[in-house]
Design a protein around this motif. Structure first.
Motif, PDB file in Angstrom:
ATOM      1  N   LEU A   1       0.816  -1.210   0.000  1.00  0.00           N
ATOM      2  CA  LEU A   1       0.000   0.000   0.000  1.00  0.00           C
ATOM      3  C   LEU A   1       0.852   1.263   0.000  1.00  0.00           C
ATOM      4  N   THR A   2       0.293   2.329  -0.547  1.00  0.00           N
ATOM      5  CA  THR A   2       0.840   3.674  -0.382  1.00  0.00           C
ATOM      6  C   THR A   2       0.310   4.214   0.936  1.00  0.00           C
ATOM      7  N   THR A   3       1.179   4.820   1.736  1.00  0.00           N
ATOM      8  CA  THR A   3       0.780   5.234   3.074  1.00  0.00           C
ATOM      9  C   THR A   3       0.910   6.742   3.257  1.00  0.00           C
ATOM     10  N   CYS A   4      -0.140   7.331   3.797  1.00  0.00           N
ATOM     11  CA  CYS A   4      -0.178   8.750   4.136  1.00  0.00           C
ATOM     12  C   CYS A   4      -0.452   8.821   5.631  1.00  0.00           C
ATOM     13  N   ILE A   5       0.562   9.193   6.401  1.00  0.00           N
ATOM     14  CA  ILE A   5       0.554   8.968   7.844  1.00  0.00           C
ATOM     15  C   ILE A   5       0.476  10.279   8.616  1.00  0.00           C
ATOM     16  N   GLY A   6      -0.456  10.339   9.565  1.00  0.00           N
ATOM     17  CA  GLY A   6      -0.619  11.526  10.389  1.00  0.00           C
ATOM     18  C   GLY A   6       0.449  11.640  11.455  1.00  0.00           C
ATOM     19  N   ALA A   7       0.984  12.848  11.630  1.00  0.00           N
ATOM     20  CA  ALA A   7       2.016  13.106  12.631  1.00  0.00           C
ATOM     21  C   ALA A   7       1.943  14.570  13.034  1.00  0.00           C
ATOM     22  N   MET A   8       2.601  14.890  14.140  1.00  0.00           N
ATOM     23  CA  MET A   8       2.670  16.288  14.544  1.00  0.00           C
ATOM     24  C   MET A   8       4.080  16.672  14.955  1.00  0.00           C
ATOM     25  N   THR A   9       4.672  15.917  15.859  1.00  0.00           N
ATOM     26  CA  THR A   9       5.992  16.277  16.376  1.00  0.00           C
ATOM     27  C   THR A   9       7.094  15.759  15.462  1.00  0.00           C
ATOM     28  N   PRO A  10       8.312  16.325  15.564  1.00  0.00           N
ATOM     29  CA  PRO A  10       9.437  15.779  14.796  1.00  0.00           C
ATOM     30  C   PRO A  10       9.653  14.294  15.060  1.00  0.00           C
ATOM     31  N   SER A  11       9.492  13.866  16.313  1.00  0.00           N
ATOM     32  CA  SER A  11       9.681  12.446  16.629  1.00  0.00           C
ATOM     33  C   SER A  11       8.694  11.579  15.870  1.00  0.00           C
TER      34      SER A  11
ATOM     35  N   VAL B   1       7.129  12.364  13.030  1.00  0.00           N
ATOM     36  CA  VAL B   1       7.430  12.425  11.597  1.00  0.00           C
ATOM     37  C   VAL B   1       8.580  11.482  11.255  1.00  0.00           C
ATOM     38  N   PHE B   2       9.640  11.518  12.032  1.00  0.00           N
ATOM     39  CA  PHE B   2      10.778  10.633  11.749  1.00  0.00           C
ATOM     40  C   PHE B   2      10.399   9.174  11.961  1.00  0.00           C
ATOM     41  N   ALA B   3       9.572   8.882  12.961  1.00  0.00           N
ATOM     42  CA  ALA B   3       9.136   7.499  13.183  1.00  0.00           C
ATOM     43  C   ALA B   3       8.317   7.005  11.999  1.00  0.00           C
ATOM     44  N   ALA B   4       7.472   7.874  11.456  1.00  0.00           N
ATOM     45  CA  ALA B   4       6.668   7.502  10.290  1.00  0.00           C
ATOM     46  C   ALA B   4       7.555   7.235   9.075  1.00  0.00           C
ATOM     47  N   LEU B   5       8.536   8.110   8.855  1.00  0.00           N
ATOM     48  CA  LEU B   5       9.441   7.926   7.725  1.00  0.00           C
ATOM     49  C   LEU B   5      10.258   6.654   7.858  1.00  0.00           C
ATOM     50  N   GLU B   6      10.747   6.397   9.058  1.00  0.00           N
ATOM     51  CA  GLU B   6      11.558   5.193   9.278  1.00  0.00           C
ATOM     52  C   GLU B   6      10.745   3.918   9.081  1.00  0.00           C
ATOM     53  N   ALA B   7       9.435   3.989   9.345  1.00  0.00           N
ATOM     54  CA  ALA B   7       8.573   2.820   9.168  1.00  0.00           C
ATOM     55  C   ALA B   7       8.159   2.632   7.715  1.00  0.00           C
ATOM     56  N   GLY B   8       8.444   3.630   6.867  1.00  0.00           N
ATOM     57  CA  GLY B   8       8.162   3.489   5.450  1.00  0.00           C
ATOM     58  C   GLY B   8       7.063   4.367   4.902  1.00  0.00           C
ATOM     59  N   ALA B   9       6.639   5.389   5.655  1.00  0.00           N
ATOM     60  CA  ALA B   9       5.576   6.270   5.172  1.00  0.00           C
ATOM     61  C   ALA B   9       5.971   6.931   3.854  1.00  0.00           C
ATOM     62  N   ASP B  10       5.049   6.928   2.904  1.00  0.00           N
ATOM     63  CA  ASP B  10       5.285   7.600   1.625  1.00  0.00           C
ATOM     64  C   ASP B  10       5.001   9.094   1.743  1.00  0.00           C
ATOM     65  N   ILE B  11       3.946   9.432   2.462  1.00  0.00           N
ATOM     66  CA  ILE B  11       3.544  10.807   2.722  1.00  0.00           C
ATOM     67  C   ILE B  11       3.346  10.956   4.221  1.00  0.00           C
TER      68      ILE B  11
END
Length: 204
Positions: free
Chosen positions: A101-111, A113-123
């Motif tokens: 799947l393509t993933t668009c992941i909700g985040a707020m803090t820098p932590s 955002v980086f956790a989402a990116l490290e897990a493979g978030a596309d957006i």
């Protein structure tokens, strides 16, 4: 992930299967390439399946507010390729990516955002963006990888879209300013055209 020509996610919260195709037709006519039906909408999986069957070759179709394994399983079963979440759950992101799947992941803090990116978030979507304001994203993007696809969600309108894009966002998710449950398909088309025009003006 290749950037979208019109990086705007249409959020059809509250839509029903009986009306979803007519509204989606207007969105596609306006140039939208991403449509999500939140899982707290009536019979959401049926709507997603209809959209994928009729328009899956023309747009990325998916579900929003995917917050647990059961909802992710239902999305995977629908055949639609887009998962949108309001929060950062690395295990759920990893499962979605493993399923293709393509993933668009909700985040707020820098932590987050980086956790989402490290897990493979596309957006990564900053939610709620309007509460954080544009000064926040200017600071945030200064520490993110240059390739990060960061979207603003929550409070984005045709009138303020350019301001958020100039601050560092690459796209946006559009909720009640694009679609409210009960509005006509013609209203959806007109609002979609306003957002598309705002994007083109900001990108010129």
């Amino acid at each position: 992930m290749q950037p979208y020509k019109l990086p705007l996610v249409a959020i059809l919260r509250g839509i029903t299967p009986e009306e979803v195709l007519e509204h989606a037709s207007g969105l596609l006519a306006a140039g939208f390439e991403m449509i999500e039906v939140p899982t707290n909408s009536p019979r959401w999986q049926e709507s997603v399946e209809l959209l994928q069957r009729h328009y899956g070759s023309k747009a990325h179709i998916g579900a929003g507010t995917v917050i647990d394994d059961a909802k992710l399983d239902a999305l995977i079963a629908s055949g639609a390729p887009l998962m949108v979440t309001p929060n950062t759950n690395p295990m759920l992101i990893s499962r979605a990516k493993a399923a293709g799947l393509t993933t668009c992941i909700g985040a707020m803090t820098p932590s987050e955002v980086f956790a989402a990116l490290e897990a493979g978030a596309d957006i990564v979507k900053v939610f709620p963006a309007a509460i954080m304001g544009v000064a926040y994203v200017r600071a945030l993007v200064s520490v993110l990888p240059k390739t990060t696809q960061l979207y603003a969600v929550g409070g984005i309108t045709p009138d303020n879209l350019a301001e958020y894009l100039a601050a560092g966002y690459r796209g946006a998710g559009l909720g009640s300013d694009l679609y409210r449950a009960g509005q006509t398909a013609e209203e959806t088309l007109q609002k979609a055209q306003r957002f598309a025009a705002a994007w083109r003006a900001a990108s010129a």
